[in-house]
Every structure is written in C-alpha cells, then in structure tokens.
Scaffold this motif. Structure first.
Motif, PDB file in Angstrom:
ATOM      1  N   ILE A   1      -9.872 -25.787 -23.363  1.00  0.00           N
ATOM      2  CA  ILE A   1      -8.716 -26.524 -23.873  1.00  0.00           C
ATOM      3  C   ILE A   1      -8.948 -26.754 -25.363  1.00  0.00           C
ATOM      4  CG2 ILE A   1      -7.385 -28.666 -23.751  1.00  0.00           C
ATOM      5  CD1 ILE A   1      -8.417 -28.920 -20.817  1.00  0.00           C
TER       6      ILE A   1
ATOM      7  N   VAL B   1      -3.666 -29.466 -14.338  1.00  0.00           N
ATOM      8  CA  VAL B   1      -4.179 -29.120 -15.662  1.00  0.00           C
ATOM      9  C   VAL B   1      -5.364 -28.180 -15.482  1.00  0.00           C
ATOM     10  CG1 VAL B   1      -5.234 -29.980 -17.781  1.00  0.00           C
ATOM     11  CG2 VAL B   1      -3.445 -31.314 -16.656  1.00  0.00           C
ATOM     12  N   ALA B   2      -5.356 -27.081 -16.183  1.00  0.00           N
ATOM     13  CA  ALA B   2      -6.465 -26.127 -16.156  1.00  0.00           C
ATOM     14  C   ALA B   2      -6.843 -25.739 -14.728  1.00  0.00           C
ATOM     15  CB  ALA B   2      -7.675 -26.708 -16.887  1.00  0.00           C
TER      16      ALA B   2
ATOM     17  N   GLN C   1     -13.457 -28.701 -24.147  1.00  0.00           N
ATOM     18  CA  GLN C   1     -12.554 -28.891 -25.278  1.00  0.00           C
ATOM     19  C   GLN C   1     -13.194 -28.287 -26.523  1.00  0.00           C
ATOM     20  OE1 GLN C   1     -11.935 -33.099 -25.860  1.00  0.00           O
ATOM     21  NE2 GLN C   1     -10.067 -33.128 -24.640  1.00  0.00           N
TER      22      GLN C   1
ATOM     23  N   LYS D   1      -7.945 -28.508 -28.864  1.00  0.00           N
ATOM     24  CA  LYS D   1      -7.247 -29.706 -29.314  1.00  0.00           C
ATOM     25  C   LYS D   1      -7.413 -29.902 -30.813  1.00  0.00           C
ATOM     26  CE  LYS D   1      -8.853 -33.840 -28.538  1.00  0.00           C
ATOM     27  NZ  LYS D   1      -9.136 -34.355 -29.926  1.00  0.00           N
TER      28      LYS D   1
ATOM     29  N   ALA E   1      -5.224 -24.220 -22.133  1.00  0.00           N
ATOM     30  CA  ALA E   1      -4.251 -25.259 -22.460  1.00  0.00           C
ATOM     31  C   ALA E   1      -4.491 -25.708 -23.889  1.00  0.00           C
ATOM     32  CB  ALA E   1      -4.363 -26.441 -21.499  1.00  0.00           C
ATOM     33  N   ALA E   2      -3.484 -26.407 -24.440  1.00  0.00           N
ATOM     34  CA  ALA E   2      -3.591 -26.930 -25.802  1.00  0.00           C
ATOM     35  C   ALA E   2      -3.230 -28.406 -25.795  1.00  0.00           C
ATOM     36  CB  ALA E   2      -2.665 -26.173 -26.751  1.00  0.00           C
ATOM     37  N   ASP E   3      -4.081 -29.213 -26.401  1.00  0.00           N
ATOM     38  CA  ASP E   3      -3.825 -30.640 -26.583  1.00  0.00           C
ATOM     39  C   ASP E   3      -3.323 -30.804 -28.013  1.00  0.00           C
ATOM     40  OD1 ASP E   3      -3.918 -33.379 -27.061  1.00  0.00           O
ATOM     41  OD2 ASP E   3      -5.842 -33.676 -26.050  1.00  0.00           O
TER      42      ASP E   3
ATOM     43  N   ALA F   1     -14.318 -28.469 -17.754  1.00  0.00           N
ATOM     44  CA  ALA F   1     -13.595 -27.763 -18.804  1.00  0.00           C
ATOM     45  C   ALA F   1     -14.316 -28.027 -20.118  1.00  0.00           C
ATOM     46  CB  ALA F   1     -12.144 -28.223 -18.884  1.00  0.00           C
TER      47      ALA F   1
END
Length: 350
Positions: A184, A52-53, A147, A186, A207-209, A145
């Motif tokens: 990320i 992840v990431a 969010q 979200k 990335a996307a949550d 990271a």
C-alpha cells in the motif's frame, strides 16, 4: 540524531493537533450530504466490514503510521496496539528505517504485533528501501501488508533529508514483486493526485492511501527543526484528502483516506468520496499520549458507534453504500473540481 528526530516528530505533531491550528478549516467541510428524511435504515442492518488488500477488516477505520525507534515512541506504539486490539482496528507502525539502521530498536516496533497478535498489522518503509530490507521488516512484524510512504516534501524541508527521488517508481515495483504481502503506497500528508495513483497502479501495488493535507503537516514539523525556519512558505502544500479522493477516482487502485480526519463525519465523507477505509493519526496520537490506551479505546469506540449511527441515518448498510449518497460540493472543493474538470457521477452531482 535519528532518535532525537523521532521524538521531535511526536512532540511537534502533538503540538500541531493541540495548538491554534488544531481546528483549522478543512475541505471536508465542503462536502455536504443531501438530507433525505425517509432514507434511513435500521441500525441492526448496518455492517461495517470492508475489504482492503484482499482481507476483510471489521471496521472501515485504521490507526495510521506514526512512530517508533526510541523508548518513548515504543511505549506509544504499545498503547496504540492495545487500543487497536480492543477495538478491532488495523494498525500501521511508523517507518522502520530506525530498525534497519539499529536492530536494537526492534522492540519499539514488534510491540505492535505482540500486543495485537491477531490483527491486521502494516509495516512501513520509505521508497529508498531495497527489496531485502522490505522483506526483513515484513518478517519482523509478521506484517499483513507493507506501507511504502512517499515524502518528498518532508525530505526537501528536513535538514538531513534525502534529495534524490527519481528512482522511487522502480524501487516500488521491485519491492512489490519481492515482499509476498500486499503493498500500500501512501503520502505523508501532501496528497496523492489521480496521475500519481494511476502511475502506482502500473507499478503493481495493491492500494493507495491518498493521505492528504489537513492533518499533521510535516513541512511545518521539519521547518521547525531548521535553525532559520526558512521553508515556512511550504506549510499547507499539497492536495487535501477530499481533493485527492476526487482527483484519484477511477485511477485504477482501491483508495484509502487519511489526513485531516477529525471526527466520524469526516470519515463518512471520505467513504462517500470513494475510500474503502479511513485512517487517523493525529487525533489518536494526542488521545493516547494524554490518557493512555484506555482513553484511546474509549475514543475509537465512540467513533465506531457514531459511524454506525451516521450510516443508519444516511441509509447506507455498508461502507460501500455511502458512495451512492447524494452530495453537495461547495467552497474551495467545488472550485478545485471545476478547475480539474471533475464531476460527480449522475445522481450525485447536485
């Protein structure tokens, strides 16, 4: 007011997960694995690591963003971090907006890094933050990271909430270019559609949550803080996590899944639908507030053990291999896919 709101959020979130809505139906129940009795592998071949990431996580689970900003929520963050350290889970703090307004609240967030010094820690801010503020919170936590949470539904119902959302895409791009760690994005429980994830891919995030409907309902929480509770009709708004994962497949970003993950089978279902890792908040919050870090360590350890067992049963040596399992989609999720024109890949469409 902000401190009261943060404590209210915890109290109301725990009530949701302990009350009559705690076992509400989920579209995860519409995801079934086709059982193949000779498909299993050997337990010692199962490797839970995922990427992840740009970093390897030891397990495809994480403690998602919850809280911080008051003495009580600082103690919760400490206990969550202890459990994360002892089980190897990555962890996200709640929004650091309280710290930006009052630096005196810093310890309620830095306790996460102090008690999880070598783990993967995610700072958290909303899309109203400036690049300088984003760099500041990343530095405070030595975060791996950042969010950025999107919460327009929550803000709409929140009595003191924001009412301007049009600048968010430009703000996300500016933050992603400035912070020096992966970003990320979200949701907070209303789901990211495929169109949204494709837009995020163009904004430079890592990335996307999808963070869908089914877990903590912040429309319900904020409506409970309104004197007239006049936004009750927005409870249940949004895409479920399973719907969001299916809608966002092939949208250009690695996907994380959170929102309504009740147990290890839901985690396996989310991984089979394409998530790299699966986050939980509500079940872990209720566990840690009732029994402290030892209770949460025991619960997470059980989740990891059962996740390994289910992957063994399904013949999936890695989390990524779960995406090759044959699935049946039923009920409301099947109807959602029909209306959205979504078909599983050949070999998985049953």
């Amino acid at each position: 007011m902000n401190a009261t709101r943060k404590d209210d959020h915890v109290r109301l979130a725990v009530a949701q997960h302990e009350g009559p809505h705690a076992d509400r139906p989920s579209t995860f129940d519409d995801v079934r694995f086709v059982h193949h009795a000779l498909a299993g592998t050997d337990r010692d071949r199962v490797d839970l690591t995922t990427t992840v990431a740009g970093r390897t996580w030891p397990v495809p689970l994480y403690i998602n963003a919850m809280t911080g900003g008051t003495a009580a929520t600082g103690r919760i963050n400490r206990d969550l971090a202890i459990a994360a350290r002892e089980t190897g889970l990555p962890i996200a703090t709640g929004s650091l907006s309280p710290y930006l307004k009052d630096p005196g609240t810093a310890e309620t967030f830095t306790t996460v890094r102090r008690h999880h010094p070598d783990g993967f820690v995610m700072a958290n801010l909303n899309a109203n933050a400036t690049p300088e503020q984003a760099r500041r919170v990343v530095g405070l936590l030595e975060a791996d990271a950042l969010q950025i949470h999107l919460n327009s539904v929550q803000e709409t119902v929140m009595p003191e909430g924001d009412r301007s959302f049009g600048h968010w895409p430009a703000a996300i791009t500016a933050i992603a270019e400035a912070v020096g760690v992966p970003v990320i994005v979200k949701e907070v429980g209303f789901g990211l559609s495929g169109r949204t994830v494709a837009h995020l891919a163009r904004l430079g995030v890592a990335a996307a949550d999808v963070a869908g409907r089914g877990g903590t309902d912040f429309a319900r929480i904020e409506n409970g803080r309104r004197p007239e509770a006049d936004y009750a009709y927005l409870e249940g708004w949004g895409l479920s996590t399973a719907e969001a994962l299916l809608d966002a497949r092939d949208s250009g970003l690695p996907l994380l899944a959170s929102g309504g993950v009740r147990h290890p089978l839901d985690a396996v279902r989310a991984l089979a639908l394409g998530a790299r890792a699966v986050g939980s908040s509500g079940p872990f919050l209720t566990t840690v507030t009732a029994g402290g870090p030892d209770a949460l360590i025991a619960r997470i350890t059980t989740w990891i053990d059962q996740l390994t067992a289910l992957m063994t049963l399904l013949g999936a040596p890695t989390p990524a291999d779960l995406a090759s399992c044959e699935l049946l989609l039923t009920g409301a999720l099947h109807e959602f896919c029909a209306q959205r024109g979504i078909r599983l890949q050949s070999g998985k469409d049953t």
